[in-house]
Design a protein around this motif. Sequence first.
Motif, PDB file in Angstrom:
ATOM      1  N   UNK A 151       0.808  -1.226   0.000  1.00  0.00           N
ATOM      2  CA  UNK A 151       0.000   0.000   0.000  1.00  0.00           C
ATOM      3  C   UNK A 151       0.837   1.271   0.000  1.00  0.00           C
ATOM      4  N   UNK A 152       2.098   1.182   0.338  1.00  0.00           N
ATOM      5  CA  UNK A 152       2.932   2.394   0.360  1.00  0.00           C
ATOM      6  C   UNK A 152       3.088   2.990  -1.036  1.00  0.00           C
ATOM      7  N   UNK A 153       3.066   2.146  -2.046  1.00  0.00           N
ATOM      8  CA  UNK A 153       3.210   2.660  -3.412  1.00  0.00           C
ATOM      9  C   UNK A 153       1.986   3.451  -3.852  1.00  0.00           C
ATOM     10  N   UNK A 154       0.832   3.141  -3.318  1.00  0.00           N
ATOM     11  CA  UNK A 154      -0.351   3.936  -3.632  1.00  0.00           C
ATOM     12  C   UNK A 154      -0.487   5.132  -2.708  1.00  0.00           C
ATOM     13  N   UNK A 155       0.158   5.090  -1.538  1.00  0.00           N
ATOM     14  CA  UNK A 155       0.071   6.203  -0.591  1.00  0.00           C
ATOM     15  C   UNK A 155       0.985   7.368  -0.982  1.00  0.00           C
ATOM     16  N   UNK A 156       2.109   7.064  -1.596  1.00  0.00           N
ATOM     17  CA  UNK A 156       3.055   8.112  -1.999  1.00  0.00           C
ATOM     18  C   UNK A 156       2.557   8.730  -3.302  1.00  0.00           C
ATOM     19  N   UNK A 190      13.407   3.479  -9.433  1.00  0.00           N
ATOM     20  CA  UNK A 190      12.769   2.160  -9.380  1.00  0.00           C
ATOM     21  C   UNK A 190      11.417   2.252  -8.675  1.00  0.00           C
ATOM     22  N   UNK A 191      11.344   3.011  -7.589  1.00  0.00           N
ATOM     23  CA  UNK A 191      10.055   3.140  -6.907  1.00  0.00           C
ATOM     24  C   UNK A 191       9.038   3.845  -7.790  1.00  0.00           C
ATOM     25  N   UNK A 192       9.477   4.818  -8.565  1.00  0.00           N
ATOM     26  CA  UNK A 192       8.584   5.488  -9.493  1.00  0.00           C
ATOM     27  C   UNK A 192       8.126   4.538 -10.595  1.00  0.00           C
ATOM     28  N   UNK A 193       9.022   3.717 -11.091  1.00  0.00           N
ATOM     29  CA  UNK A 193       8.658   2.723 -12.111  1.00  0.00           C
ATOM     30  C   UNK A 193       7.651   1.731 -11.555  1.00  0.00           C
ATOM     31  N   UNK A 194       7.854   1.294 -10.316  1.00  0.00           N
ATOM     32  CA  UNK A 194       6.903   0.373  -9.690  1.00  0.00           C
ATOM     33  C   UNK A 194       5.533   1.034  -9.575  1.00  0.00           C
ATOM     34  N   UNK A 195       5.505   2.279  -9.138  1.00  0.00           N
ATOM     35  CA  UNK A 195       4.231   3.001  -9.052  1.00  0.00           C
ATOM     36  C   UNK A 195       3.562   3.096 -10.414  1.00  0.00           C
ATOM     37  N   UNK A 196       4.332   3.457 -11.423  1.00  0.00           N
ATOM     38  CA  UNK A 196       3.755   3.634 -12.751  1.00  0.00           C
ATOM     39  C   UNK A 196       3.254   2.326 -13.349  1.00  0.00           C
ATOM     40  N   UNK A 197       3.970   1.253 -13.130  1.00  0.00           N
ATOM     41  CA  UNK A 197       3.503  -0.033 -13.655  1.00  0.00           C
ATOM     42  C   UNK A 197       2.274  -0.515 -12.909  1.00  0.00           C
ATOM     43  N   UNK A 198       2.149  -0.177 -11.643  1.00  0.00           N
ATOM     44  CA  UNK A 198       0.942  -0.512 -10.905  1.00  0.00           C
ATOM     45  C   UNK A 198      -0.238   0.266 -11.456  1.00  0.00           C
ATOM     46  N   UNK A 199      -0.038   1.526 -11.736  1.00  0.00           N
ATOM     47  CA  UNK A 199      -1.118   2.368 -12.224  1.00  0.00           C
ATOM     48  C   UNK A 199      -1.475   2.018 -13.666  1.00  0.00           C
ATOM     49  N   UNK A 200      -0.513   1.503 -14.439  1.00  0.00           N
ATOM     50  CA  UNK A 200      -0.800   1.089 -15.807  1.00  0.00           C
ATOM     51  C   UNK A 200      -1.710  -0.142 -15.776  1.00  0.00           C
TER      52      UNK A 200
END
Length: 147
Positions: free
Chosen positions: A8-13, A135-145
């Motif tokens: 959930x931290x990736x969606x919280x940031x 890398x954290x930004x890429x993880x966030x973006x791939x989750x949102x994609x």
Amino acid sequence: MFRNRNHSIFTAIPLALPIAVQSFRAVIEVLFYFTFLNEILPVQVTFEGANYDVLIGLSAIPMAVYAHRANPSKQILLAWNIIGILVVLFAAFIFITSFYFPTIWGDAGIPLEFNQFPYLLLPTFLMPFAVFLHVSSIVQLTQKVRA
């Protein structure tokens, strides 16, 4: 990070935050330039030489503003992050070759003064931190994609 990509931290940031923090790289490049002027670093590790890390730092704020928009293109943000990682790797290559193989660049290399604080923050904290943010930004973006 990829194993815990559903955390959930990736969606919280906010998506723009890791991108905006990359702006620290422009400040570091200016410091490199002044260190070059004091003859501690060779020219190739600065933006006058072969290190273009300052471009990622300068583009971080406009990219963060773009990421903060209602519907930014995830592909553009992914491409910017991948280019940012490649630029960090190239900067690491420049530093490693300048230190261990200075004849590649045609100079005497980096003096031993670079092995002291605060210069040690570069390979031990700042470069890994830049990669971590990408890398954290890429993880966030791939989750949102996928979402």
